[in-house]
Design an enzyme around this catalytic site. Structure first.
Site, PDB file in Angstrom:
ATOM      1  N   LYS A  81       0.040  -4.007   4.546  1.00 14.94           N
ATOM      2  CA  LYS A  81      -0.623  -2.739   4.221  1.00 14.94           C
ATOM      3  C   LYS A  81      -2.005  -2.732   4.867  1.00 14.94           C
ATOM      4  O   LYS A  81      -2.710  -3.746   4.851  1.00 14.94           O
ATOM      5  CB  LYS A  81      -0.729  -2.601   2.701  1.00 14.94           C
ATOM      6  N   SER A 156       0.833   4.418  -3.093  1.00 12.78           N
ATOM      7  CA  SER A 156       0.144   4.517  -1.819  1.00 12.78           C
ATOM      8  C   SER A 156       0.666   3.574  -0.738  1.00 12.78           C
ATOM      9  O   SER A 156       0.416   3.798   0.437  1.00 12.78           O
ATOM     10  CB  SER A 156      -1.350   4.221  -2.023  1.00 12.78           C
ATOM     11  N   SER A 180       1.276   1.607  -6.978  1.00 11.57           N
ATOM     12  CA  SER A 180       1.337   1.796  -5.525  1.00 11.57           C
ATOM     13  C   SER A 180       2.274   0.864  -4.783  1.00 11.57           C
ATOM     14  O   SER A 180       2.513   1.046  -3.589  1.00 11.57           O
ATOM     15  CB  SER A 180      -0.070   1.672  -4.917  1.00 11.57           C
TER      16      SER A 180
END
Lengths: 492, 513
Positions: A81, A156, A180
């Site tokens: 990420k 997210s 997330s």
């Protein structure tokens, strides 16, 4: 969904590379080819580091040839990420404000992956600074769901979830502040784990809400998730909030079954507000666990419903402070102006997107003089209340069960204009972050629309062992995702 | 909260100090920041050494880079607890750090990690002794709290006229200081001291400085900023009236300035009040050169710091046994120590006060420990060394000579190797960086000629050269011997011990010595 390079797991890849049966370079190429073929459409990645990955794989192969053991993730491609610091490699948090910034250091998890032989293939898209549930809040455009590109992958960590679902990497890392990791895992049909707060070092994770953030794995199998978590977990002296204990052994517990485990289905998170087809899968999951030998009952966590409200005061409050440093002075975007103060204001105005600004304002307000106790202070008391309710539930149950997300993946643009309905996506996942407990999402069939459904397994702090045992049992009992048609009728 | 305008009040005359204290009762508050001399910073492993090239003692943590996290320096916590104990404070069994949020370019994270409502030490006191016309008087200054925090970086504003951020063309920031551990010590409102307020303020800061120095946790050098003082002053018409609006004068960085700043603020505020104007609650800047304060940021538009517990740090929970261990290991309180030393050294009140006022207690103590007598140690430090340090614009304790050096000089005098005059030259040489006393004696060819033959020859030459004087001495007029001594000293270029020469001459001339 199928991938051209099969369904090799991280466990299999590492075993083959360590044994010298496959080279890391051979393993890597099909993943890079898949990215090349389809990421223009899905936009899972902000940056693909193909050259660096090839160099790392080749170096790894030389070590194997020299008789060395590169480690438990030897040759396993991994997607990171883009809020995890990578030395010398841009780390953007999908925000304009970090334009041009290259961290001078690796996050602890990145260093541990590298030390274990994993090969990073790139940095994945996210909602700006991890604020969002759809990855639509990225400054670089949304990520699309590999199961249906008109739909969101969740967020997210939508880029990491989509990357694993699309076969761009067998495993990935995300971060989970209010769901997330788990929510995009559910929406993309992969396994996602939010470990106990403090189990994994946050050093090098660009902070959103420090008391809630936690890094965790994405994988196609529970076993791969367990392997990845074993590698990244364990005490780190650079993170004061990291638990001073060695990482728990998880891969070895997966075959123990669930015989004798007490499983509670959270009543407050399976009724109103949850799509019936999703709720039905949770019921089926509970039944499957009962068949496998677990004791199943109904659990009540009354304060869990208050989690969303408390979260939207605590997380923005911390974020308003964590994001203050992006002021144009030291790194990232700077918009010049007459005075330093005006420069800071202009840089922040140009650099942050709407959702980030919204949360900075919410958080600033929640902490401001005269309101602090009524908002931030009360939210902290609610947090204590939720912890108490969960603790009570865990006196009766070893793990709890709920949906991960109230619905399956929704169409891109559907909720983008309505922050409140977007926030409701995290109603089932947020309480775990507030309490600091562990939870994971395991794919369990599909909804009426044929899109993946995730079942959430919740466990008390450091309850990863029973959580993974239940996760493995659910995986074994899950209705074949691809074998379910939109009408819900199973194929032969 | 008041809502008045902050328009500058028309200038008013400064009333004489006697009139101020006749008409108003001052209330003081002192906030002292002490920079700890730990090897590393508050939350990372960077060096705290003073004077390094800009931005060389920095890392991701003290630069506040995205993703970095703080880890508390245990040595700083220990220093904080020891300071708290020495100030007779309650030590919190559990406390947290908090974030103080405001934007400023020299703060890497745009918040300062500090402590807010949970200081590590609270509710203590410090006794200070002040000289009055009726003899020394001891006053107890209440300590509200002592808490830990990190220092900010330093900004250099280039261009413009004020040296401040307003109007500067550009600014340079040095983050070497960012993250250095600070202890902020805040007094309770100090009331009832009347006209003594400026003296008490100074005495408090001096006493605190000695106490912290005695603990060995800070250099407490005001000129290097390792001890910084903010002075709060307000006036009220009488001791039973509510507090007046106060000003906070920042960065008053010498003992003398503390006294001057309090005096000036009392006079300035009295001038305003007597002219029917109001005092603005504000931050003021101290100007060392003019002895004035000028208006800074108005507290009425003060920032809202939005304090909240620092989520990246775990609470600090000092164990009882550990605290008691630290308490047991505390050095004497400076006032107790001073009384003990005064007695040991046999100094009068006045002599001791001279030593204290010169900031030479430790220096004299170390010199005595190195073998010198208390009187001689005091003589050198308050005499020759102080004179030369003063000429060079140094504090005594930053003079380039050590107690060991001074003790050695005195020993050479007592051995008869150096005369008093030579000793002063040796001190000059040491302070000029020529080496230790023995090296200076060697290099400059100093040292009394103790070669008897040379000395006797010189004595005989003097007697031969001045027969009339010699005759007088022989007759018993010993006062006349001075001329002969002078001749011998001249002959030997001063390298003889005058007392020894005198004895030798008297012996030679058969006069009773």
């Amino acid at each position: 969904m199928s991938t051209s390079h099969g369904t090799a797991t991280a466990v299999d890849i590492a075993a083959a590379v360590r044994a010298g049966e496959r080279s890391a370079v051979e393993v890597l190429e099909p993943y890079l080819a898949a990215i090349e073929a389809r990421d223009a459409e899905l936009h899972a990645f902000n940056l693909v580091t193909a050259d660096e990955a090839r160099d790392a794989a080749a170096a790894l192969d030389r070590r194997v040839a020299a008789g060395e053991d590169p480690g438990p993730l030897a040759g396993v491609p991994v997607a990171l990420k883009d809020n995890l610091c990578t030395r010398g490699v841009p780390t953007t948090c999908s925000s304009r404000i970090l334009e041009g910034w290259r961290p001078p250091y690796d996050a602890t998890v990145v260093a541990r992956l590298t030390a274990a032989g994993a090969v990073s293939v790139g940095k994945t898209n996210l909602d700006e600074f991890a604020m969002g549930s759809s990855t639509e809040n990225s400054a670089f455009g949304p990520t699309r769901n590999p199961h249906d590109p008109t739909r969101v992958p969740g967020g997210s960590s939508g880029g990491s979830a989509a990357a694993v679902a699309a076969g761009f990497a067998p495993v990935a890392l995300g971060s989970d502040t209010g769901g997330s990791i788990r929510q995009p895992a559910a929406l993309c049909g992969v396994v996602g784990v939010k470990p106990t707060y403090g189990l994994v070092s946050r050093y090098g994770l660009v902070a959103f809400a420090s008391s809630l953030d936690q890094i965790g794995p994405f994988a196609t199998t529970v076993r791969d998730a367990a392997l990845l978590l074993e590698v990244i977990a364990g005490h780190d002296p650079c993170d004061s909030t990291s638990i001073p204990q060695p990482a728990p052994g998880l891969v070895d517990v997966l075959d123990r079954g669930v015989e004798g485990l007490r499983v509670g289905v959270i009543a407050e998170l399976t009724g109103e507000g949850i799509a019936p087809d999703v709720a039905r899968r949770v019921t089926e999951a509970a039944e499957a666990l009962e068949r496998a030998g677990a004791t199943v009952g109904e659990a009540s966590v009354p304060a869990a419903a208050l989690g969303l409200s408390a979260y939207y005061l605590i997380a923005p409050a911390e974020a308003s402070s964590n994001l203050a440093r992006y002021d144009g002075v030291r790194y990232g975007l700077r918009v010049d102006a007459r005075t330093t103060g005006e420069m800071m204001e202009a840089s922040r105005t140009a650099g942050f997107g709407d959702e980030v600004k919204r949360r900075i304002m919410l958080g600033t307000y929640a902490l401001s003089a005269g309101y602090r106790d009524a908002y931030y202070g009360k939210a902290l008391r609610v947090r204590t209340l939720i912890a108490r309710d969960f603790a009570a539930a865990y006196e009766r149950f070893d793990v709890l069960l709920s949906p991960t997300s109230p619905t399956t993946a929704f169409p891109i643009g559907d909720k983008a204009a309505d922050p409140l309905s977007m926030y409701l996506n995290d109603v089932c996942t947020i309480p775990t972050n507030l309490v600091g407990d562990a939870a994971m999402s395991v794919p369990f069939g599909t909804g009426d629309d044929g899109l993946p459904v995730g079942v959430q397994v919740l466990a008390p702090a450091l309850g990863e062992v029973p959580m993974f045992r239940v996760g493995a049992a659910l995986e074994a009992a899950a209705p074949g995702a691809a074998a379910v048609r939109p009408d819900g009728e199973e194929q032969p | 909260m008041t809502t008045g305008t902050s328009a500058a009040a028309s200038p008013v005359a400064l009333p004489p100090y006697e009139q101020v204290v006749a008409e108003y009762d001052p209330v003081l508050g002192l906030e002292v920041h002490v920079e700890l001399s730990t090897a590393t910073k508050m939350f990372c492993g960077c060096s705290t050494a003073f004077g390094a090239p800009p931005n060389t003692h920095v890392c991701p943590v003290c630069l506040g880079l995205p993703g970095s996290l703080p880890v508390v320096n245990a040595a700083a916590v220990e220093a904080a607890v020891r300071i708290g104990l020495a100030l007779n404070c309650h030590i919190a069994p559990w406390c947290r750090f908090a974030r103080k949020n405001y934007f400023y370019p020299d703060m890497p994270k745009d918040f300062q990690v500090s402590q807010y409502d949970e200081p590590i030490a609270s509710d203590g006191w410090l006794d200070v002794e002040i000289p009055t016309d009726d003899g020394p008087r001891t006053l107890r200054v209440g300590i509200e709290r002592a808490h830990m925090e990190e220092d900010t970086g330093k900004t250099l504003h280039v261009g413009g006229t004020t040296g401040r951020i307003q109007g500067a063309e550009y600014s340079l920031v040095d983050y070497n200081r960012a993250g250095i551990p600070l202890i902020e010590i805040v007094t309770k409102p100090l009331e009832g001291v009347g006209s003594l307020a400026p003296v008490v303020a100074r005495a408090y800061v001096a006493e605190l400085r000695d106490l912290v120095r005695g603990l060995g946790v800070s250099d407490v050098r005001m000129e290097e900023g390792s001890l910084r003082c903010d002075v709060n002053v307000s006036l009220r018409p009488s001791a039973d009236a509510p507090y007046g609006l106060r000003t906070e004068t920042k960065n008053v960085n010498s003992l003398r300035s503390v006294e001057r700043a309090v005096t000036y603020e009392m006079r300035r505020q009295a001038g305003l009040l007597s002219a029917g104007q109001r005092v603005h609650q504000e931050t003021r800047h101290w100007h060392e050169d003019t002895g004035l304060t000028t208006s800074g940021r108005s507290k009425e538009q003060a920032e809202d710091y939005r304090y909240f517990p620092e989520p990246d740090l775990v609470p600090v929970a000092p164990r009882d046994e550990w605290v008691e261990q630290l308490r047991a290991g505390l050095p004497e309180q400076p006032s107790v120590r001073r009384r003990r030393l005064q007695q040991q050294w046999g100094f009068s009140e006045l002599e001791m006060r001279d030593v204290v006022n010169a900031g030479a207690v430790d220096l004299v103590a170390h010199t005595v420990a190195a073998g010198a007598s208390p009187a001689s140690a005091k003589k050198w430090w308050l005499g020759e060394v102080a004179r030369r340090a003063n000429e060079a614009g140094h504090d005594l304790d930053s003079a380039a000579i050590t107690p060991q050096h001074v003790a050695r000089v005195q020993a050479l005098v007592e051995q008869g190797t150096l005369t008093d005059k030579m000793a002063r030259a040796v001190i000059e040489g040491v302070m000029a960086g020529e080496g230790d006393p023995d090296a200076v004696v060697q290099a400059r060819g100093l040292g009394v000629v103790s070669d008897d033959a040379a000395l006797l020859a010189a004595v005989d030459r003097a007697i031969d050269a001045l027969p009339d004087v010699a005759a007088k001495v022989r007759e018993g007029k010993t006062a006349a011997v001075g001329a002969l001594i002078g001749a011998v000293m001249k002959d030997l270029r001063g390298q003889a011990d005058a007392a020894g020469v005198r004895a030798l001459l008297l012996d030679r001339l058969g006069s009773p010595s």
